[in-house]
Design an enzyme around this catalytic site. Structure first.
Site, PDB file in Angstrom:
ATOM      1  N   VAL A   1       0.953  -1.098   0.118  1.00 19.79           N
ATOM      2  CA  VAL A   1       0.094  -0.275   0.023  1.00 19.79           C
ATOM      3  C   VAL A   1       0.792   1.204  -0.055  1.00 19.79           C
ATOM      4  O   VAL A   1       1.961   1.200   0.256  1.00 19.79           O
ATOM      5  CB  VAL A   1      -0.985   0.067   1.263  1.00 19.79           C
ATOM      6  CG1 VAL A   1      -1.987  -1.076   1.138  1.00 19.79           C
ATOM      7  CG2 VAL A   1      -0.112   0.029   2.324  1.00 19.79           C
ATOM      8  N   SER A   2       0.300   2.416  -0.408  1.00 18.50           N
ATOM      9  CA  SER A   2       1.116   3.632  -0.406  1.00 18.50           C
ATOM     10  C   SER A   2       1.672   4.214   0.653  1.00 18.50           C
ATOM     11  O   SER A   2       2.693   5.008   0.673  1.00 18.50           O
ATOM     12  CB  SER A   2       0.473   4.548  -1.467  1.00 18.50           C
ATOM     13  OG  SER A   2       0.183   3.918  -2.781  1.00 18.50           O
ATOM     14  N   THR A   3       0.602   4.121   1.698  1.00 25.20           N
ATOM     15  CA  THR A   3       1.041   5.037   2.930  1.00 25.20           C
ATOM     16  C   THR A   3       0.870   4.180   4.226  1.00 25.20           C
ATOM     17  O   THR A   3       0.184   3.243   4.289  1.00 25.20           O
ATOM     18  CB  THR A   3       0.120   6.138   3.139  1.00 25.20           C
ATOM     19  OG1 THR A   3      -1.107   5.612   3.332  1.00 25.20           O
ATOM     20  CG2 THR A   3       0.083   6.832   1.954  1.00 25.20           C
ATOM     21  N   GLN A  10      -2.889   3.116   5.354  1.00 31.69           N
ATOM     22  CA  GLN A  10      -3.409   2.285   4.482  1.00 31.69           C
ATOM     23  C   GLN A  10      -3.606   0.885   4.978  1.00 31.69           C
ATOM     24  O   GLN A  10      -2.563   0.568   5.538  1.00 31.69           O
ATOM     25  CB  GLN A  10      -3.150   2.350   2.916  1.00 31.69           C
ATOM     26  CG  GLN A  10      -3.614   3.477   2.320  1.00 31.69           C
ATOM     27  CD  GLN A  10      -3.119   3.780   0.947  1.00 31.69           C
ATOM     28  OE1 GLN A  10      -2.036   3.598   0.633  1.00 31.69           O
ATOM     29  NE2 GLN A  10      -4.056   3.884  -0.210  1.00 31.69           N
ATOM     30  N   SER A  58       5.284   4.156  -1.205  1.00 25.88           N
ATOM     31  CA  SER A  58       4.989   4.539  -2.607  1.00 25.88           C
ATOM     32  C   SER A  58       5.549   3.537  -3.725  1.00 25.88           C
ATOM     33  O   SER A  58       6.619   3.100  -3.401  1.00 25.88           O
ATOM     34  CB  SER A  58       5.517   5.744  -2.863  1.00 25.88           C
ATOM     35  OG  SER A  58       5.337   6.150  -4.353  1.00 25.88           O
TER      36      SER A  58
END
Length: 207
Positions: A8-10, A13, A38
């Site tokens: 996941v990007s962060t 999340q 990211s």
């Protein structure tokens, strides 16, 4: 050996949905690699750990192709590294019909040719998507500007003391060195502040 990669990007999340899919495939916890970072590049700790242990004959599962990354040139490079140099395989659960390297492998040289074409098409589609995204961003910014939204850093404030010294210097009543001494600034700072003031990017503080 079956491996799973989750991203996941962060940090905020949730990874549970992806992890659940991996466990349903029978993948052990220790072979599920999770990054909360990211996808703009592949310098991610868990992905790099995965790269260190993946071997010939292993099968790597991804929930979706963009979980591998967002840089599609990089995705193609990593895909070929894993499937051709390391002789492992990749399956993308979101679309197993298209994203299953085992199908290309069974076709021999023809499979490699088809895979190259498929990956090239993927790269082209991704590039078009990037262009669309940039266009939408530009359109959004234009609309926001038209609605009075301001972007960028807020204007910095300067003192009336600087303005007075600036005016004296410009009127040639004092030298630049004299102006710098009045406002206690070094030359680089002084001239940078002068440029900002003359460009209108500074506000005069009334305090």
């Amino acid at each position: 050996m079956n491996l799973g990669y989750v991203r996941v990007s962060t940090k905020e999340q949730n990874t549970e949905r992806q992890i659940k899919k991996m466990k349903e495939l029978g993948i052990e916890d220790r072979y599920i690699f999770i990054d909360k970072q990211s996808g703009k590049d592949f310098n991610r700790p868990q992905y790099q750990a995965l790269r260190l242990i993946i071997r010939e004959g292993d099968l790597l599962y991804l929930d979706a192709l963009d979980r591998l990354g967002r840089d599609y040139d990089g995705i193609i490079r990593e895909w070929k590294l894993i499937t051709r140099e390391l002789n492992a395989d990749i399956v993308v659960l979101e679309n197993e019909t298209l994203f299953d390297s085992r199908k290309f492998r069974t076709m021999g040289d023809l499979g490699k040719l088809m895979e190259d074409q498929f990956l090239s098409l993927l790269s082209y589609v991704a590039e078009q998507e990037r262009k669309k995204t940039k266009l939408r961003q530009a359109e959004g910014i234009e609309i926001a500007l038209n609605n009075g939204v301001k972007f960028g850093r807020p204007k910095q404030k300067i003192t009336t003391e600087f303005v007075n010294a600036y005016d004296e210097w410009k009127a040639e009543r004092i030298t630049a060195v004299g102006a710098m001494k009045r406002v206690n600034m070094k030359p680089n700072t002084f001239y940078r502040r002068v440029a900002d003031y003359e460009s209108g990017s500074l506000l005069v503080s009334q305090s």
